[in-house]
Design a protein around this motif. Structure first.
Motif, PDB file in Angstrom:
ATOM      1  N   THR A   1      39.975  40.473  34.548  1.00 15.06           N
ATOM      2  CA  THR A   1      40.013  39.866  35.887  1.00 15.06           C
ATOM      3  C   THR A   1      40.546  40.891  36.854  1.00 15.06           C
ATOM      4  O   THR A   1      41.295  41.792  36.476  1.00 15.06           O
ATOM      5  CB  THR A   1      40.926  38.629  35.950  1.00 15.06           C
ATOM      6  N   GLU A   2      40.130  40.751  38.112  1.00 15.72           N
ATOM      7  CA  GLU A   2      40.561  41.695  39.121  1.00 15.72           C
ATOM      8  C   GLU A   2      40.984  40.913  40.359  1.00 15.72           C
ATOM      9  O   GLU A   2      40.165  40.246  40.984  1.00 15.72           O
ATOM     10  CB  GLU A   2      39.382  42.610  39.459  1.00 15.72           C
ATOM     11  N   ASN A   3      42.273  40.951  40.657  1.00 17.20           N
ATOM     12  CA  ASN A   3      42.822  40.264  41.836  1.00 17.20           C
ATOM     13  C   ASN A   3      42.352  38.824  41.949  1.00 17.20           C
ATOM     14  O   ASN A   3      42.017  38.353  43.032  1.00 17.20           O
ATOM     15  CB  ASN A   3      42.434  41.010  43.121  1.00 17.20           C
TER      16      ASN A   3
ATOM     17  N   SER B   1      42.376  35.122  42.499  1.00 14.14           N
ATOM     18  CA  SER B   1      43.275  34.185  43.187  1.00 14.14           C
ATOM     19  C   SER B   1      42.596  32.842  43.343  1.00 14.14           C
ATOM     20  O   SER B   1      41.376  32.758  43.472  1.00 14.14           O
ATOM     21  CB  SER B   1      43.638  34.703  44.580  1.00 14.14           C
TER      22      SER B   1
ATOM     23  N   ASP C   1      47.769  34.012  41.953  1.00 11.30           N
ATOM     24  CA  ASP C   1      47.947  35.009  42.997  1.00 11.30           C
ATOM     25  C   ASP C   1      47.609  36.403  42.483  1.00 11.30           C
ATOM     26  O   ASP C   1      48.426  37.055  41.842  1.00 11.30           O
ATOM     27  CB  ASP C   1      49.411  34.943  43.484  1.00 11.30           C
ATOM     28  N   GLY C   2      46.372  36.815  42.740  1.00 11.75           N
ATOM     29  CA  GLY C   2      45.977  38.194  42.442  1.00 11.75           C
ATOM     30  C   GLY C   2      46.168  38.605  40.988  1.00 11.75           C
ATOM     31  O   GLY C   2      46.784  39.633  40.705  1.00 11.75           O
TER      32      GLY C   2
ATOM     33  N   SER D   1      45.370  40.332  37.705  1.00  7.50           N
ATOM     34  CA  SER D   1      44.541  41.383  37.119  1.00  7.50           C
ATOM     35  C   SER D   1      44.939  41.509  35.656  1.00  7.50           C
ATOM     36  O   SER D   1      46.091  41.807  35.346  1.00  7.50           O
ATOM     37  CB  SER D   1      44.760  42.713  37.841  1.00  7.50           C
TER      38      SER D   1
ATOM     39  N   SER E   1      39.427  34.262  45.738  1.00  9.83           N
ATOM     40  CA  SER E   1      39.071  35.673  45.875  1.00  9.83           C
ATOM     41  C   SER E   1      39.213  36.320  44.509  1.00  9.83           C
ATOM     42  O   SER E   1      39.795  35.747  43.593  1.00  9.83           O
ATOM     43  CB  SER E   1      39.974  36.356  46.903  1.00  9.83           C
ATOM     44  N   GLY E   2      38.673  37.525  44.400  1.00  2.29           N
ATOM     45  CA  GLY E   2      38.749  38.237  43.137  1.00  2.29           C
ATOM     46  C   GLY E   2      37.587  37.890  42.226  1.00  2.29           C
ATOM     47  O   GLY E   2      36.757  37.033  42.552  1.00  2.29           O
TER      48      GLY E   2
ATOM     49  N   GLU F   1      51.766  34.319  39.218  1.00  2.00           N
ATOM     50  CA  GLU F   1      51.746  35.775  39.152  1.00  2.00           C
ATOM     51  C   GLU F   1      52.002  36.242  37.738  1.00  2.00           C
ATOM     52  O   GLU F   1      52.824  35.668  37.022  1.00  2.00           O
ATOM     53  CB  GLU F   1      52.826  36.364  40.068  1.00  2.00           C
TER      54      GLU F   1
END
Lengths: 296, 508
Positions: free
Chosen positions: A8-10, A12, A22-23, A25, A59-60, A207
Motif C-alpha cells: 500500500t502507498e499512502n 487513507s 492515515d497514509g 504504507s 487517497s492512496g 497510523e
C-alpha cells in the motif's frame, strides 16, 4: 528483489470527519506470515476492506502482487479472505457454501478441503442457520485455506474458535507457509501472532507505528536479566545498555538490558556469578507498552 | 467523586418505546393513505341517480362481485367509497401489518439485535408481546382515522365507524398472523411466505365466495370476506367484525452454485415459485369470470360507462377486459422486482455478500447478475399470469387468443422495467430504500392513477403515473413510444445505479 504480495502507498480512508486510516504504507513480501496488530478501532478492518476493494480509498493506492487492488477480478484470483464476522445464507448447508465458494473462487484443492473439514471437525451437512459463530468461522477458514491462493487475508479468524481448533488453525498456517503462501493475519491474539508470524505491523489510531520482525521487536525492547552471585554483586551502574538496576537481595541483582549484552556479561563474569536468568519480554508486554502510551 | 447511574426504567416501557420507533414511520404512511384515500373518494363521489333495476343487475353479476366485491349501497358516497377502496386498503394494511410483525420480532431476532435485549431482565415472550402490542395499536389508529376522515367528508357515521372497525380488525388479524408465523417458522422469510399465503388465500376465498353463490360461506372464513360482509351503508352488520376480532390464526441442494448468475437464480427460485402460484391463481380466476363479466357489461351499457369513469374502460369485450386487468399485473410484478433487489441489499447489509465479493467477482458482475435474474424472473411471472388468464378464458370459451393474452400481459413490461431501474438506482445510492423506491413506479403509480381518476385531476397530474401511458393491449395496439421512453428511463436508472454501486463503500 523480492516480490511484494501486498503493498500500500499512502492509503487513507476518511469516514465523514473520522480519519480511519492515515497514509498507510505497507509492504508484505511474498511468502511471509505478517501479523497486523492494533487496538479496537485502530483501522485494521478498514485496511482490509480497502485491500479487498469493499471500500474505496479516500487517497492512496494498494496492490495485490502488483495488481491494483481496485481491479478485483484480477486481484482476487490470487487471494482468499476470512472475515472477522462470517455471515452465511442460513438455509444453505456448510457443504453448499463451500461448494459455492470453491466454484466462484480462485480455485480449490478439494482433497485438502476434505482433510480440513475433518481436522476442524465441521459437520457440513447442517444448514448454516444452525451454526455457532465458531462453526461459521470454520466454514470461511476451510474455504480460504483450501484455495491454495498465494495470499491469505485473515481478519481475526480465530476469535470464535476453541483452543483445540486454534491449534488446527496454527497448523494450517504452517502448511500455508510451507507451500510458499503469504498470510496477512489481523489479530488480537498476541500469543497466536507470536507463534505464527515472521513480522508484525502495529497500527494505532489509523497510523502505522511500527513494522518489525518479532525478534527485532524484542531487541528494540528490553531483556530482563536476573543474576545471583556467590559473593558481592558487581556495581553495574554506568555499563552501556544496563538500566533499572534493582538489588533484590544481598546476592541478587535484577536489571534490564538493551543493545549488545557484551559489556554487561563481562561485568557479570568478573564477579562470581552463580546463576543467570535472561527473559525476553513477551509480545503481549511489548504491546501493552505500545497501547499504554496511548492509554488515558 | 460523583457517580451517575441510570435509574432502572421499567423494561416494558423501554420495550414499547423501542417498538414504537420501529413502526412509527410506516404507521404514519399507512394511516395517511387509508384515511386520505377514503376521504378523497368520498368527496369526489358524484351522486348519480342509479336505476334500482340496474343496481340489482350489477349486484347479481358474479364477475363484478368476484372482481370488486359485492356492490352494495353504490347510490351513497359512503357505499361507493367502501366498494371502491375497501379491499385495496384492507390488503395494503394487511400486508404492512404482517410484514411489520415479522420484521420487528423475528427479523430483529435473526439479525442478532435481540441477543443484547434478552440478556437483560426481559424474556422473549415479554419482548414479543410488547412489540406486537404496540403494532396492534396501528390498525386501530388506521380504523379510527379512516372513520373520522369519512365522517369529515360528509359520509354517514354508522357506516363509517363500521367500515373503520372492520379495517382495523383486518389489520389486527394480520398482526396476529405475522406474529404467529414469526414464532412458528425458522426464518423471517419463511414466516413472511406463510403469512403472505394466508393473505392471498384469504383474498381468493373472498373473490370466489363473492362470485359463486354456492360458495358464499367461504367469505366467513376470509378476513377480506368478513370485511365485505359488514356491508357498511347497507345493512350495517356488526357480527362479521366480531368474528374478525376473535379470529386468532393457527396457520400451519448443490445445483446452481457454479457461478454468480446461477447462485442468483437459485436464490430467486423459491420466491418466484411462491409469487407465480399467487399471481397465477389470481389471474386464472380473472380468466374464469371473463365471459360472465363482458356479457354483463355488453347487456348493461350504463355500467360500462360507469366502469369507464372509474378507470376501467372497455370492459365490454374480452380483449378490453383482459387489457384492463393485465394492467393491474404491473403492481405485484413491480413489487416482486423491488423485493428481489432489496434482498440483495439485505444480503450486503448482513455481510453475506462479503465472501462472494472476496472471490474474483466484480461488483458490476454481481449487480448485473442480480438485476438480470430479477428481471427475467419478473418476465416469467408476467408470462405465468398471461397463460393463467388465457387458461381461465379458454375454459369458459371467452374467446381470448393465446397471442393476445401474452401480448396483454407483456404490455406491463415497461412499468416493471421502471421498477427495476428505480431499484437498481436505489441500490447504488441509497441501499436502505431499495424496496420502497423500487416499488414506487408500480404501487405508487397505481395509487396515483386511482386517486387522480377519483378526484378528476387534470390530465398532467394523471400523466405522472406510468399507468396513464399503457395502451389497452390486446384491445388496442401497444403504445411503443411511451414504452420506449419508460425503457429509456429505466436504462438510465440502471446505469446511474451501477455507477453508484461501483463507487460506494459496501456496508458492513
Amino acid at each position: 528483489m523480492s516480490v511484494s504480495a501486498l503493498r500500500t502507498e499512502n492509503l487513507s480512508k476518511r469516514y465523514g470527519r473520522l480519519l480511519a486510516l492515515d497514509g498507510l504504507s505497507l509492504d508484505v513480501a511474498a511468502g511471509e506470515v505478517f501479523g497486523f496488530l492494533g487496538p479496537n478501532g485502530a483501522g485494521k478492518s478498514t485496511t482490509i476492506r480497502l485491500l479487498l476493494g469493499l471500500a474505496r480509498p479516500t487517497s492512496g493506492r494498494a496492490w495485490i502482487f502488483d495488481t491494483d487492488a481496485a481491479d478485483v477480478a484480477a486481484a482476487h484470483r490470487r487471494l482468499a479472505y476470512v472475515p472477522a464476522d462470517v455471515a452465511l445464507w442460513p438455509r444453505m448447508t456448510g457443504a453448499e457454501v463451500l461448494d459455492l465458494l470453491a466454484r466462484i473462487g480462485p480455485g480449490t484443492d478439494t482433497a485438502y478441503r476434505d482433510e480440513l473439514i475433518q481436522r476442524f471437525a465441521l459437520d457440513v451437512s447442517k444448514p448454516a442457520g444452525t451454526y455457532s459463530t465458531g462453526n461459521r468461522q470454520k466454514v470461511a477458514l476451510i474455504a480460504a485455506f483450501a484455495t491454495r491462493a498465494p495470499l491469505l487475508v485473515l481478519d481475526e479468524p480465530t476469535s470464535g474458535l476453541d483452543p483445540l481448533m486454534e491449534l488446527q488453525f496454527r497448523q494450517a498456517v504452517g502448511v500455508a507457509r510451507d507451500n510458499g503462501q503469504t498470510v496477512f493475519l489481523s489479530s488480537h491474539q498476541l500469543a497466536e501472532v507470536e507463534a505464527v508470524c515472521d513480522r508484525v505491523g502495529i497500527l494505532r489510531a489509523g497510523e502505522l507505528v511500527e513494522v518489525a520482525s518479532v525478534a527485532q521487536l524484542r531487541q528494540l525492547h528490553h531483556t530482563e536479566v536476573t543474576a545471583t552471585f556467590t559473593g558481592t554483586p558487581p556495581n553495574l551502574a554506568g555499563i552501556p545498555g544496563v538500566d533499572d538496576v534493582h538489588e533484590d537481595a544481598a546476592t541478587s541483582v535484577r536489571f534490564t538490558l538493551s543493545g549488545s549484552p557484551a559489556a554487561a556479561l563481562r561485568a557479570l563474569a568478573d564477579a562470581d556469578v552463580a546463576t543467570i536468568v535472561v527473559r525476553e519480554q513477551s509480545l503481549e508486554e511489548i504491546f501493552l507498552a505500545y497501547y499504554g502510551q496511548n492509554a488515558r | 467523586m460523583i457517580a451517575t447511574t441510570t435509574a432502572p426504567a421499567r423494561p416494558q416501557r423501554v420495550l414499547r418505546g423501542l417498538a414504537v420507533r420501529q413502526v412509527r414511520r410506516g404507521a404514519l404512511v399507512v394511516t395517511a393513505v387509508c384515511a386520505g384515500m377514503s376521504a378523497l373518494v368520498a368527496v369526489g363521489y358524484h351522486s348519480e341517480a342509479l336505476d334500482p333495476a340496474a343496481l340489482a343487475a350489477l349486484a347479481r353479476n358474479p364477475a363484478i362481485r368476484t372482481l370488486f366485491g359485492e356492490p352494495v349501497a353504490l347510490d351513497q358516497a359512503g357505499g361507493f367509497t367502501v366498494w371502491r377502496t375497501g379491499t385495496v386498503l384492507a390488503v395494503l394494511l394487511g400486508v404492512w401489518a404482517m410484514l411489520s410483525a415479522t420484521r420487528i420480532t423475528r427479523g430483529e431476532e435473526d439479525a442478532g439485535r435481540w441477543g443484547l435485549l434478552l440478556s437483560g431482565r426481559i424474556t422473549l415472550a415479554e419482548a414479543v408481546r410488547q412489540h406486537l402490542g404496540v403494532l396492534a395499536v396501528v390498525p386501530i389508529l388506521v380504523g379510527v382515522a379512516t372513520a373520522v376522515a369519512m365522517i369529515a367528508a360528509g359520509v354517514g357515521e354508522t357506516g363509517s365507524l363500521l367500515h373503520g372497525s372492520a379495517l382495523a380488525a383486518v389489520g389486527l388479524f394480520f398482526v396476529a398472523v405475522g406474529g404467529v408465523t414469526a414464532q412458528l417458522f425458522v426464518s423471517r422469510s419463511a414466516a413472511n411466505g406463510v403469512a403472505a399465503t394466508v393473505l392471498v388465500v384469504g383474498l381468493l376465498m373472498r373473490m370466489v365466495g363473492d362470485g359463486v353463490p354456492a360458495l358464499a360461506w367461504l367469505r366467513w372464513l376470509s378476513p377480506f370476506g368478513l370485511l365485505a360482509l359488514t356491508r357498511p351503508f347497507d345493512t350495517n352488520r356488526g357480527l362479521p367484525v366480531s368474528v374478525l376480532a376473535f379470529a386468532a390464526s393457527r396457520p400451519a441442494r448443490t445445483a446452481l452454485l457454479g457461478s454468480v448468475v446461477a447462485f442468483a437464480v437459485r436464490r430467486t427460485m423459491r420466491p418466484l415459485a411462491a409469487w407465480s402460484a399467487g399471481i397465477g391463481a389470481y389471474f386464472l380466476l380473472l380468466g374464469l369470470i371473463a365471459r360472465s363479466m363482458t356479457e354483463f357489461l355488453t347487456g348493461n351499457p350504463e355500467f360500462a360507462t360507469m366502469a369507464a369513469q372509474a378507470g376501467f374502460p372497455a370492459l365490454g369485450t374480452v380483449e378490453g377486459y383482459a387489457a384492463t386487468l393485465y394492467a393491474l399485473l404491473a403492481v405485484p410484478v413491480g413489487v416482486f422486482v423491488a423485493v428481489r433487489l432489496a434482498a440483495t441489499a439485505a444480503d450486503e447489509n448482513a455481510r453475506r455478500l462479503t465472501l462472494l465479493l472476496a472471490a474474483p467477482v466484480t461488483r458490476a458482475r454481481l449487480l448485473a447478475a442480480e438485476a438480470a435474474v430479477a428481471g427475467c424472473a419478473a418476465l416469467a411471472l408476467i408470462t405465468v399470469a398471461g397463460i393463467a388468464m388465457w387458461a381461465g378464458t379458454a375454459t369458459v370459451h371467452a374467446g381470448l387468443a393465446p397471442g393476445d393474452a401474452l401480448a396483454g400481459a407483456w404490455n406491463v413490461v415497461p412499468v416493471v422495467l421502471l421498477c427495476l431501474g428505480a431499484a437498481v438506482l436505489a441500490l447504488g445510492w441509497a441501499p436502505r430504500t431499495v424496496a420502497a423506491i423500487g416499488a414506487l413506479p408500480a404501487a405508487g403509480g397505481f395509487l396515483w392513477q386511482v386517486l387522480a381518476d377519483s378526484v378528476d385531476a387534470p390530465s398532467w397530474i394523471r400523466a405522472l403515473s406510468p399507468f396513464a401511458h399503457l395502451a389497452a393491449v390486446p384491445a388496442t395496439a401497444p403504445a411503443w413510444p411511451p414504452a420506449l421512453v419508460m425503457a429509456g428511463i429505466s436504462a438510465a436508472g440502471v446505469v446511474a445505479g451501477a455507477i453508484g454501486y461501483r463507487r460506494r463503500d459496501l456496508s458492513a
